[in-house]
Scaffold this active site. Structure first.
Site, PDB file in Angstrom:
ATOM      1  N   CYS A  37      14.266  11.216  49.702  1.00  0.00           N
ATOM      2  CA  CYS A  37      13.276  10.351  50.353  1.00  0.00           C
ATOM      3  C   CYS A  37      13.459   8.873  50.004  1.00  0.00           C
ATOM      4  CB  CYS A  37      11.862  10.817  50.047  1.00  0.00           C
ATOM      5  SG  CYS A  37      11.391  10.748  48.301  1.00  0.00           S
ATOM      6  N   HIS A  50       6.989  11.266  46.522  1.00  0.00           N
ATOM      7  CA  HIS A  50       7.620  11.200  47.847  1.00  0.00           C
ATOM      8  C   HIS A  50       7.247   9.893  48.529  1.00  0.00           C
ATOM      9  CE1 HIS A  50       9.621  13.001  51.305  1.00  0.00           C
ATOM     10  NE2 HIS A  50       8.672  12.483  52.065  1.00  0.00           N
ATOM     11  N   ASN A  53      11.098  10.262  57.301  1.00  0.00           N
ATOM     12  CA  ASN A  53      11.373  10.528  55.892  1.00  0.00           C
ATOM     13  C   ASN A  53      12.434  11.602  55.730  1.00  0.00           C
ATOM     14  OD1 ASN A  53       9.461  13.217  54.813  1.00  0.00           O
ATOM     15  ND2 ASN A  53       9.291  12.508  56.903  1.00  0.00           N
TER      16      ASN A  53
END
Length: 170
Positions: free
Chosen positions: A78, A131, A143
């Protein structure tokens, strides 16, 4: 507008369809922006910035998630995808989601615009922020996650449950 058209054409080609989405989407959205608050500006003052970030990020759509990946050769996790894509727009970000969280000015969800970052916690054991994604507007982000590099919905479900904050690059 060109990015939206290119994306629509690419998706139509991938799906084997004649068209994908609304080719006039940008025009439809801009008619509302033009009549709104004159002080509203895209993140970092330029749609070119956001287009540059997304043009780079979209190159990797559909590729698998790669733990610790930070470039096209290794693949992306990510924060690697965010760091790499923003670098193409001239923005240097730290490497991890936690560090990127610390490098942003926290903003409300209502204030978030395309190109801001969205942060999550509890997606795995470890640090508080685990994240990060690129906010694209309308309750969605782009993402790299366990399902691969993709768009994800923030309005409900897994991502909504783990949402911590939105951040703007300082």
């Amino acid at each position: 507008k060109k990015l939206a058209l290119d994306f629509s054409r690419l998706q139509a080609f991938k799906m084997g369809w004649k068209s994908y989405g609304d080719p006039s989407y940008v025009d439809h959205v801009m008619r509302y922006v033009k009549g709104s608050d004159k002080n509203v500006k895209p993140v970092n003052g330029s749609m070119d910035f956001y287009e540059t970030v997304m043009k780079e990020a979209l190159k990797y759509e559909g590729q698998p998630y790669a733990w610790g990946g930070s470039n096209p050769k290794t693949g992306f996790d990510c924060s690697g995808l965010v760091q790499w894509s923003f670098a193409k727009a001239g923005i240097t970000l730290p490497r991890t989601a936690q560090e990127q969280h610390g490098a942003t000015k926290k903003i409300s969800e209502k204030e978030a615009t395309a190109g801001d970052l969205v942060f999550f916690g509890g997606t795995y054991e470890g640090k508080a922020i685990t994240h990060v994604g690129i906010y694209v507007g309308d309750g969605r982000m782009f993402n790299s996650n366990d399902s691969g590099i993709e768009y994800s919905d923030l309005k409900s479900g897994y991502w909504r449950e783990h949402l911590v904050s939105f951040g703007r690059i300082k």
